[in-house]
Design a protein around this motif. Structure first.
Motif, PDB file in Angstrom:
ATOM      1  N   VAL A   1      -0.632   0.687  10.219  1.00 34.14           N
ATOM      2  CA  VAL A   1      -1.973   0.712   9.652  1.00 34.14           C
ATOM      3  C   VAL A   1      -1.856   0.717   8.130  1.00 34.14           C
ATOM      4  N   ASN A   2      -2.811   0.108   7.481  1.00 34.28           N
ATOM      5  CA  ASN A   2      -2.845   0.063   6.023  1.00 34.28           C
ATOM      6  C   ASN A   2      -2.902   1.486   5.456  1.00 34.28           C
ATOM      7  N   GLU A   3      -2.086   1.744   4.423  1.00 30.38           N
ATOM      8  CA  GLU A   3      -2.053   3.083   3.827  1.00 30.38           C
ATOM      9  C   GLU A   3      -3.402   3.491   3.232  1.00 30.38           C
ATOM     10  N   ALA A   4      -4.259   2.506   2.932  1.00 34.70           N
ATOM     11  CA  ALA A   4      -5.579   2.820   2.388  1.00 34.70           C
ATOM     12  C   ALA A   4      -6.507   3.403   3.447  1.00 34.70           C
TER      13      ALA A   4
ATOM     14  N   PHE B   1       1.568   1.074   5.944  1.00 37.01           N
ATOM     15  CA  PHE B   1       2.215   0.065   5.115  1.00 37.01           C
ATOM     16  C   PHE B   1       1.365  -0.186   3.878  1.00 37.01           C
ATOM     17  N   LYS B   2       2.012  -0.670   2.848  1.00 37.62           N
ATOM     18  CA  LYS B   2       1.338  -0.971   1.593  1.00 37.62           C
ATOM     19  C   LYS B   2       1.312  -2.470   1.396  1.00 37.62           C
TER      20      LYS B   2
ATOM     21  N   GLU C   1       1.258 -11.659   9.472  1.00 36.13           N
ATOM     22  CA  GLU C   1       1.057 -11.459   8.032  1.00 36.13           C
ATOM     23  C   GLU C   1      -0.230 -10.681   7.781  1.00 36.13           C
ATOM     24  N   PRO C   2      -0.165  -9.573   7.039  1.00 32.21           N
ATOM     25  CA  PRO C   2      -1.380  -8.800   6.741  1.00 32.21           C
ATOM     26  C   PRO C   2      -2.107  -9.332   5.510  1.00 32.21           C
TER      27      PRO C   2
ATOM     28  N   SER D   1     -14.639  -1.617   5.879  1.00 27.54           N
ATOM     29  CA  SER D   1     -13.927  -0.348   5.793  1.00 27.54           C
ATOM     30  C   SER D   1     -13.022  -0.412   4.567  1.00 27.54           C
ATOM     31  N   LYS D   2     -12.541   0.730   4.123  1.00 26.56           N
ATOM     32  CA  LYS D   2     -11.818   0.757   2.846  1.00 26.56           C
ATOM     33  C   LYS D   2     -10.435   0.135   2.918  1.00 26.56           C
ATOM     34  N   GLY D   3      -9.866   0.077   4.127  1.00 25.71           N
ATOM     35  CA  GLY D   3      -8.535  -0.500   4.245  1.00 25.71           C
ATOM     36  C   GLY D   3      -8.452  -1.590   5.278  1.00 25.71           C
ATOM     37  N   GLY D   4      -9.550  -2.290   5.509  1.00 27.38           N
ATOM     38  CA  GLY D   4      -9.590  -3.320   6.543  1.00 27.38           C
ATOM     39  C   GLY D   4      -8.531  -4.392   6.340  1.00 27.38           C
TER      40      GLY D   4
END
Length: 276
Positions: free
Chosen positions: A160-163, A174-175, A190-191, A198-201
């Motif tokens: 999941v995105n660290e944000a 992950f960053k 690829e992200p 959402s803040k880290g979608g």
């Protein structure tokens, strides 16, 4: 039975008004219609002439909005080897989760869990697949409801995105920028940042199947979008940058509603008038 569109045309109008910070009076004045007409549009009772006047004020494509009002379009049925959609009930709505897999290695990757991972788990077992990774598009409750069970209490790593972190065994953040992609079998994931709903979608672009696939979460729906709960402007901008630049044949896998493609959304999604 096909999954219906997530939003009606009046949902699109309401999301636009909310995102742009416009009241019914604001829209009426700018569009040159009375407030009652705007109220009717928001409640699903507008006529075509009103929609065509209101749409530019809301930065929407008028003809696409009219098409939605007449329920005159739905995306084509999409079938792709190595891609499965799982639609489960969450309170008064449904939510999607996805599985992609490499036919040769049998390695599979899950995206979100939906409200109930049972159908996905049964599919994995029935087809002799090996669930190797789980990715989260975002951490709203309907998308991660059954994470502990799908991951076998952390036996399968979840990214999941660290944000937008979430708790749970086996969850790793992950960053963006540090992580270019993941590979399993012939699949490459690829992200891309599609924050705004959402803040880290995150949208995950998958290559290695017969067509490119993008799991977009709630960044985009067929004929609509998830809404800018964090930032409406960012939600539109990141989708334009990270999703609409993909090839037209790219299959889009949204968090709600039916599968669609980049080409179909450029033609039919009211939120992106510049592509019409």
């Amino acid at each position: 039975m096909p999954i219906p569109l997530e939003d009606l045309y009046n949902d699109v109008i309401s999301k636009s008004m909310r995102g742009l910070g416009l009241s019914e009076a604001d829209v009426a004045a700018k569009a040159g219609v009375n407030i009652e007409a705007v109220t009717a549009a928001k409640s699903g009772n507008a006529d075509d002439a009103v929609l065509l006047k209101v749409a530019p004020v809301l930065q929407l494509d008028g003809p696409a909005l009219v098409t939605m009002a007449h329920a005159a379009w739905a995306p084509l049925d999409i079938q792709l080897d190595g891609l499965a959609q799982f639609n489960t009930t969450y309170h008064d709505m449904t939510v999607n989760a996805y599985l992609v897999w490499d036919a040769e290695s049998k390695n599979a990757v899950a995206f979100d869990t939906g409200a109930d991972a049972t159908p996905m788990i049964e599919f994995i077992e029935k087809n002799g697949l090996n669930l190797s990774l789980i990715f989260l598009t975002h951490t709203h409750g309907d998308h991660i409801q059954d994470l502990a069970r799908l991951s076998a209490d952390g036996a399968v790593t979840t990214f999941v995105n660290e944000a937008e972190p979430c708790s749970g065994a086996g969850v790793k953040t992950f960053k963006l920028g540090d992580t270019e992609s993941w590979e399993t079998g012939s699949l490459r994931i690829e992200p891309r940042s599609t924050r705004g709903h959402s803040k880290g979608g995150i949208t995950y672009v998958v290559s290695g199947l017969q067509q490119p696939v993008a799991i977009v979460g709630d960044a985009l729906f067929a004929s609509s979008m998830g809404g800018g709960m964090v930032s409406y402007a960012d939600a539109l901008a990141t989708t334009r940058k990270e999703i609409f630049t993909l090839p037209h044949a790219t299959i889009l896998c949204p968090g709600h509603g039916p599968l669609t493609t980049v080409g179909e959304e450029k033609e039919h999604n009211p939120f992106y008038p510049e592509f019409k």
